[in-house]
Structure formats: C-alpha cells, structure tokens
Design a protein around this motif. Structure first.
Motif, PDB file in Angstrom:
ATOM      1  N   ALA A  92      -6.811   9.385  35.338  1.00 23.25           N
ATOM      2  CA  ALA A  92      -6.030   8.932  34.180  1.00 23.25           C
ATOM      3  C   ALA A  92      -5.480  10.135  33.404  1.00 23.25           C
ATOM      4  CB  ALA A  92      -6.891   8.055  33.274  1.00 23.25           C
ATOM      5  N   ASP A  93      -6.324  11.142  33.216  1.00 23.83           N
ATOM      6  CA  ASP A  93      -5.866  12.336  32.477  1.00 23.83           C
ATOM      7  C   ASP A  93      -4.704  13.008  33.220  1.00 23.83           C
ATOM      8  OD1 ASP A  93      -7.750  11.921  30.571  1.00 23.83           O
ATOM      9  OD2 ASP A  93      -9.162  13.436  31.313  1.00 23.83           O
ATOM     10  N   LYS A  94      -4.820  13.054  34.554  1.00 17.67           N
ATOM     11  CA  LYS A  94      -3.746  13.692  35.328  1.00 17.67           C
ATOM     12  C   LYS A  94      -2.458  12.877  35.242  1.00 17.67           C
ATOM     13  CE  LYS A  94      -6.738  16.049  38.609  1.00 17.67           C
ATOM     14  NZ  LYS A  94      -7.510  15.873  39.826  1.00 17.67           N
ATOM     15  N   ILE A  95      -2.583  11.554  35.373  1.00 19.33           N
ATOM     16  CA  ILE A  95      -1.378  10.711  35.323  1.00 19.33           C
ATOM     17  C   ILE A  95      -0.726  10.833  33.937  1.00 19.33           C
ATOM     18  CG2 ILE A  95      -0.547   8.302  35.331  1.00 19.33           C
ATOM     19  CD1 ILE A  95      -1.127   9.208  38.141  1.00 19.33           C
ATOM     20  N   LYS A  96      -1.538  10.882  32.907  1.00 22.92           N
ATOM     21  CA  LYS A  96      -0.974  10.992  31.547  1.00 22.92           C
ATOM     22  C   LYS A  96      -0.217  12.315  31.397  1.00 22.92           C
ATOM     23  CE  LYS A  96      -1.872  10.367  26.685  1.00 22.92           C
ATOM     24  NZ  LYS A  96      -0.577   9.668  26.650  1.00 22.92           N
ATOM     25  N   MET A  97      -0.798  13.369  31.953  1.00 22.08           N
ATOM     26  CA  MET A  97      -0.152  14.686  31.898  1.00 22.08           C
ATOM     27  C   MET A  97       1.170  14.671  32.667  1.00 22.08           C
ATOM     28  SD  MET A  97      -0.009  17.651  30.926  1.00 22.08           S
ATOM     29  CE  MET A  97      -1.141  18.956  30.622  1.00 22.08           C
ATOM     30  N   ILE A  98       1.170  14.010  33.832  1.00 23.17           N
ATOM     31  CA  ILE A  98       2.389  13.917  34.636  1.00 23.17           C
ATOM     32  C   ILE A  98       3.434  13.085  33.878  1.00 23.17           C
ATOM     33  CG2 ILE A  98       3.352  12.913  36.763  1.00 23.17           C
ATOM     34  CD1 ILE A  98       0.553  13.590  38.074  1.00 23.17           C
ATOM     35  N   GLN A  99       2.998  11.991  33.279  1.00 25.19           N
ATOM     36  CA  GLN A  99       3.917  11.117  32.527  1.00 25.19           C
ATOM     37  C   GLN A  99       4.579  11.910  31.386  1.00 25.19           C
ATOM     38  OE1 GLN A  99       2.183   8.321  29.772  1.00 25.19           O
ATOM     39  NE2 GLN A  99       3.512   6.654  30.469  1.00 25.19           N
ATOM     40  N   LEU A 100       3.760  12.672  30.676  1.00 28.24           N
ATOM     41  CA  LEU A 100       4.274  13.462  29.555  1.00 28.24           C
ATOM     42  C   LEU A 100       5.188  14.582  30.048  1.00 28.24           C
ATOM     43  CD1 LEU A 100       4.032  14.251  26.479  1.00 28.24           C
ATOM     44  CD2 LEU A 100       2.156  15.752  27.175  1.00 28.24           C
ATOM     45  N   SER A 101       4.811  15.210  31.157  1.00 31.87           N
ATOM     46  CA  SER A 101       5.536  16.398  31.614  1.00 31.87           C
ATOM     47  C   SER A 101       6.837  16.054  32.315  1.00 31.87           C
ATOM     48  CB  SER A 101       4.668  17.221  32.566  1.00 31.87           C
ATOM     49  OG  SER A 101       3.442  17.512  31.954  1.00 31.87           O
ATOM     50  N   ILE A 102       6.799  15.004  33.160  1.00 29.20           N
ATOM     51  CA  ILE A 102       8.029  14.632  33.877  1.00 29.20           C
ATOM     52  C   ILE A 102       8.899  13.762  32.991  1.00 29.20           C
ATOM     53  CG2 ILE A 102       8.908  13.418  35.913  1.00 29.20           C
ATOM     54  CD1 ILE A 102       6.643  14.681  37.489  1.00 29.20           C
ATOM     55  N   GLY A 103       8.280  12.925  32.193  1.00 26.29           N
ATOM     56  CA  GLY A 103       9.017  12.264  31.113  1.00 26.29           C
ATOM     57  C   GLY A 103       9.689  10.956  31.443  1.00 26.29           C
ATOM     58  N   ALA A 104       9.339  10.362  32.612  1.00 25.91           N
ATOM     59  CA  ALA A 104      10.000   9.098  32.977  1.00 25.91           C
ATOM     60  C   ALA A 104       9.273   7.925  32.323  1.00 25.91           C
ATOM     61  CB  ALA A 104      10.023   8.948  34.500  1.00 25.91           C
ATOM     62  N   VAL A 105       9.221   7.924  30.990  1.00 29.70           N
ATOM     63  CA  VAL A 105       8.454   6.902  30.261  1.00 29.70           C
ATOM     64  C   VAL A 105       9.276   5.633  30.059  1.00 29.70           C
ATOM     65  CG1 VAL A 105       6.924   8.475  29.030  1.00 29.70           C
ATOM     66  CG2 VAL A 105       9.186   7.943  28.078  1.00 29.70           C
ATOM     67  N   LEU A 106       8.572   4.525  29.838  1.00 28.88           N
ATOM     68  CA  LEU A 106       9.251   3.267  29.536  1.00 28.88           C
ATOM     69  C   LEU A 106       9.677   3.290  28.071  1.00 28.88           C
ATOM     70  CD1 LEU A 106      10.017   0.648  30.996  1.00 28.88           C
ATOM     71  CD2 LEU A 106       7.948  -0.396  30.054  1.00 28.88           C
ATOM     72  N   SER A 107      10.923   2.877  27.816  1.00 29.28           N
ATOM     73  CA  SER A 107      11.433   2.927  26.440  1.00 29.28           C
ATOM     74  C   SER A 107      10.766   1.848  25.580  1.00 29.28           C
ATOM     75  CB  SER A 107      12.943   2.683  26.449  1.00 29.28           C
ATOM     76  OG  SER A 107      13.186   1.300  26.684  1.00 29.28           O
ATOM     77  N   PRO A 108      10.828   2.002  24.253  1.00 35.90           N
ATOM     78  CA  PRO A 108      10.225   0.983  23.378  1.00 35.90           C
ATOM     79  C   PRO A 108      10.813  -0.412  23.604  1.00 35.90           C
ATOM     80  CG  PRO A 108      10.771   2.967  22.134  1.00 35.90           C
ATOM     81  CD  PRO A 108      11.322   3.172  23.501  1.00 35.90           C
ATOM     82  N   GLN A 109      12.131  -0.496  23.769  1.00 32.61           N
ATOM     83  CA  GLN A 109      12.766  -1.810  23.980  1.00 32.61           C
ATOM     84  C   GLN A 109      12.245  -2.472  25.245  1.00 32.61           C
ATOM     85  OE1 GLN A 109      15.406  -3.358  22.321  1.00 32.61           O
ATOM     86  NE2 GLN A 109      16.057  -1.779  20.898  1.00 32.61           N
ATOM     87  N   GLU A 110      12.203  -1.679  26.321  1.00 30.22           N
ATOM     88  CA  GLU A 110      11.773  -2.241  27.609  1.00 30.22           C
ATOM     89  C   GLU A 110      10.279  -2.574  27.555  1.00 30.22           C
ATOM     90  OE1 GLU A 110      14.039  -2.225  30.556  1.00 30.22           O
ATOM     91  OE2 GLU A 110      15.536  -1.799  29.045  1.00 30.22           O
ATOM     92  N   SER A 111       9.512  -1.751  26.855  1.00 30.10           N
ATOM     93  CA  SER A 111       8.073  -2.032  26.719  1.00 30.10           C
ATOM     94  C   SER A 111       7.881  -3.387  26.048  1.00 30.10           C
ATOM     95  CB  SER A 111       7.383  -0.945  25.886  1.00 30.10           C
ATOM     96  OG  SER A 111       7.479   0.298  26.520  1.00 30.10           O
ATOM     97  N   PHE A 112       8.665  -3.633  25.018  1.00 30.22           N
ATOM     98  CA  PHE A 112       8.584  -4.902  24.295  1.00 30.22           C
ATOM     99  C   PHE A 112       8.910  -6.077  25.225  1.00 30.22           C
ATOM    100  CE2 PHE A 112      10.894  -8.289  22.149  1.00 30.22           C
ATOM    101  CZ  PHE A 112       9.971  -8.695  21.206  1.00 30.22           C
ATOM    102  N   LEU A 113       9.988  -5.909  26.014  1.00 31.19           N
ATOM    103  CA  LEU A 113      10.407  -6.998  26.903  1.00 31.19           C
ATOM    104  C   LEU A 113       9.337  -7.313  27.950  1.00 31.19           C
ATOM    105  CD1 LEU A 113      14.196  -6.370  27.559  1.00 31.19           C
ATOM    106  CD2 LEU A 113      13.156  -8.404  26.544  1.00 31.19           C
TER     107      LEU A 113
END
Ligand SMILES: Cc1ncc(COP(=O)(O)O)c(C=O)c1O
Length: 380
Positions: free
Chosen positions: A216-237
């Motif tokens: 989990a720590d590694k995936i979180k680091m990858i998510q933060l570093s590569i930056g392909a996060v889900l936007s707030p609007q899409e998260s809501f949907l």
C-alpha cells in the motif's frame, strides 16, 4: 456488514467536516496551510483530496481490503501495479488479458527490462511451469477478457507465494459484488472503474486495493509520483454509482444467465462462453469462488454466418467498446478491444476473428432476447 449495506455505509460515506450525507466534491487543487512546515493533513490534491479519499475507502471496504487507491483510468491503476516491477524481473500473466494490459506489458514494460510469460492461468500447471527464479508477480484476470475463462485464484496465489512472487487479480469483469480476490489469497486487486463500478458508461477510472501495508505504501508513493489520480468530480460520480452496485450487478447476472442459456440453444450459435453454464471446468471453479457469474458473454456464430452483419443490425445492443454499463453493448474483440494484440498471438490464445463479446445490461431481458433473436434471424 453485508455487501448491500457496505455500498451505502462502508468506508467514508459522509462528509466529516459538515455531516453532509454525501461526500461533497472538493474541487480544489490546494489547501491553506495554517503553519509553515506544519505537516497539514491536506496539502495538494494529487496527494490528498477528501472526495477521492471517500471513494477509495469505500472501494477498500467492498474488496475486503484495508487500503484503496483511485486512478484516472483502469490502465493507470494497472500501470501503478506494474511499476512495482523492476529491470530484470519476470512476470507471469494470463494469455487472454485485456488488450491494453498486454500492450503495456509487451511494449512499455518490455522496454524497461521486465520480461513476461503469458499462459492460460486457468491451468495451475501452466502457471507453475512458467515461474522463473526472477518471477516477482503473477497477474491474472478472472473471468478473463474476452474468453471468460475462470482461474482458481487460491491455487494461482499459492503458486505465486511459493515462488516468492505477489499475486495480482484484475477484478474488472466480476466486480467485488461477485468476487473478492483478496479473500482468496491475492495480494492486490486492480480494476477498471470504468465498467461495473462506474456502471453508467460516463466516467473513466481505475482502482487498486490491498491489505498489505508495504504494498500500500508503495502504491501510494507511485500514485503521488506519477500523478494519474482520479479527479474530485469523477471520484464523486463513482462513489454515487457504487451505491447501486449490488442492485445493478444482480440484474446483470440474471440477465446474462438467461441470455447465455438461450444463446446456447440457438442453431446459429456455435459456441457460448459464459462461466454460469454448467459442464465446463470454468463453471466448477466459478461456482466455488464467485457469488454470481457476471454480465459478460462471448459467442462464436456458425461458420459462414456474417458476424459484421449481426453486430451492426441489432436495435438495443449498441456496437461499442467497453462493458459493465447499464446499457447492453456488443463488440468484436479482434477488431476493437483486442486489436492491439498481434493476430497470431490472439489466434494462438483462442480469440478468433469472429468472436463476439456481449456486455449484458440491466434492461428487460425479454427485450434483449428479442433483439438477439431478430439479429440471428437476419443472418439467413
Ligand atoms: C479487464 C480490463 N482491465 C482493464 C481495463 C482498462 O481499463 P480503462 O479502460 O478504464 O483504462 C479494461 C478496459 O476495457 C478491461 O476490460
């Protein structure tokens, strides 16, 4: 809590700041920090966003995992997981995985020095035989796309673990309503949220869930570093859609079961691939590890019948890529979703040029059957 309750009450379902029963869309890129260097819980949305955190926590709960991460697409989620591999590592993966996953492994990862062996993961002996001293991951889809083969997750995970590798399952086709791979020994579950999780063909998203703190720590680091996060609007949907996941998937399951049994009786149909049809090894494993058999069916028409005419002349089933939405879709993997797999590899893996994949929606099943019937009748 049972699944039908968790989709409504699991994870973070209300706004801790206001008590709003629905997590609001925190449409902000940054946050006011009260103190310089004060380690504020929210600093920048690529790292922290309450709307994304809310959907991540619900997804973790639905997959019976501890940690969930939301990405801007299923491929971004799969890429994040593949980023756990390094130059010199070897990957064992299913031989009929989604075409985009194959492309990622066969091109991007190969260029980075990660090798792979593609096997029929439904055959545990083939998985075991493919293991090399440097195998770090066994990656599989079950049911697979597009042949709906079913892999015994526990057996594959045991083989991976015996070799010191991690087991990753793409749970897109089943959705956590039908199957929870973490309960069957998988270390990581990945999914395209674009399909059943989003469920309405109006968002693109991806998820990674695990209970392993290090991963989990590694995936979180990858998510933060590569930056392909889900936007707030899409998260809501997606969070909104998850509330009806149980209702929708139950209907997808029952509609698909009815249509698969009916298609199996039609003279124009040579073969039906559906894990809910008894008499196959897929069915026997699916019965043990799945709560329902899912909404996806693949078929082959009799030789000489015009597949193109069939898929273009249906009224309700729309000719389109993707799956898992409330509306029924139909496609030809060789030309559409799996066109990025070289033809000889596709044929070797049993994906014929004429194979038709059907995503059964939640419409009235009699209407769906009538539409398929008129499509088959039109072939004569
Ligand atoms: C099984 C499976 N995994 C992953 C993906 C990729 O997801 P996305 O299109 O959201 O990037 C797909 C897309 O069709 C898929 O079918």
């Amino acid at each position: 809590m049972n699944f039908e309750t968790k989709v409504i009450h699991g994870g973070t379902q209300e706004d801790p700041a206001t008590g709003a029963v629905v997590p609001p869309i925190y449409q902000t890129s940054t946050y006011h920090q009260q103190e310089l260097g004060g380690n504020a819980p929210y600093e920048y949305t690529r790292g922290e966003n309450p709307t994304r955190f809310a959907v991540e926590s619900v997804m973790a709960s639905l997959e019976n995992g501890k940690y969930g991460y939301a990405f801007s697409s299923g491929m971004a989620a799969i890429h994040a997981v593949m980023t756990l591999l390094h130059e010199g590592d070897h990957l064992v993966m299913g031989n009929d995985v989604y075409g985009g996953t194959f492309r990622l492994v066969n091109s991007i990862l190969a260029e980075l020095g990660v090798s792979y062996t593609a096997v029929d993961t439904a055959d545990p002996d083939a998985v075991a035989a493919a293991i090399q001293p440097n195998t770090k991951m066994v990656y599989l889809e079950t049911p697979s796309n597009p042949l709906l083969h079913v892999t015994d997750i526990q057996k594959a995970a045991d083989i991976a673990h015996d070799a010191g590798a991690m087991a990753v399952v793409d749970n897109t086709f089943a959705s956590p309503y039908n199957q929870t791979p973490l309960d069957l020994g998988a270390d990581i579950v990945v999914a395209s949220g674009t399909k059943y999780l989003g469920g309405h063909s109006d968002t693109v998203s991806g998820f990674v869930v695990t209970s392993d703190t290090d991963l989990a720590d590694k995936i979180k680091m990858i998510q933060l570093s590569i930056g392909a996060v889900l936007s707030p609007q899409e998260s809501f949907l997606v969070q909104r859609s998850l509330k009806t996941l149980a209702l929708r998937v139950e209907r997808h399951n029952s509609n698909a079961q009815t249509l698969a049994e009916w298609l199996n009786e039609q003279p124009e149909v040579q073969k039906v691939y559906y894990p809910g049809l008894p008499g196959t090894p897929d069915y026997e494993i699916a019965k043990q590890q799945m709560r329902g058999f899912g909404g996806m069916i693949s078929i082959e028409l009799q030789d000489g019948l015009d597949t193109k005419h069939f898929v273009e002349n249906l009224d309700i089933f729309q000719l389109a890529e993707s799956l898992g939405g409330v509306e029924s879709l139909i496609e030809v993997p060789a030309v559409m979703t799996h066109a990025s797999i070289p033809r000889e590899v596709r044929l070797e893996n049993g994906i014929k040029d004429e194979l038709v994949r059907i995503s059964v929606g939640v419409e009235n099943v009699d209407d769906l059957q009538a539409d398929l019937a008129q499509g088959l009748a039109g072939l004569h």
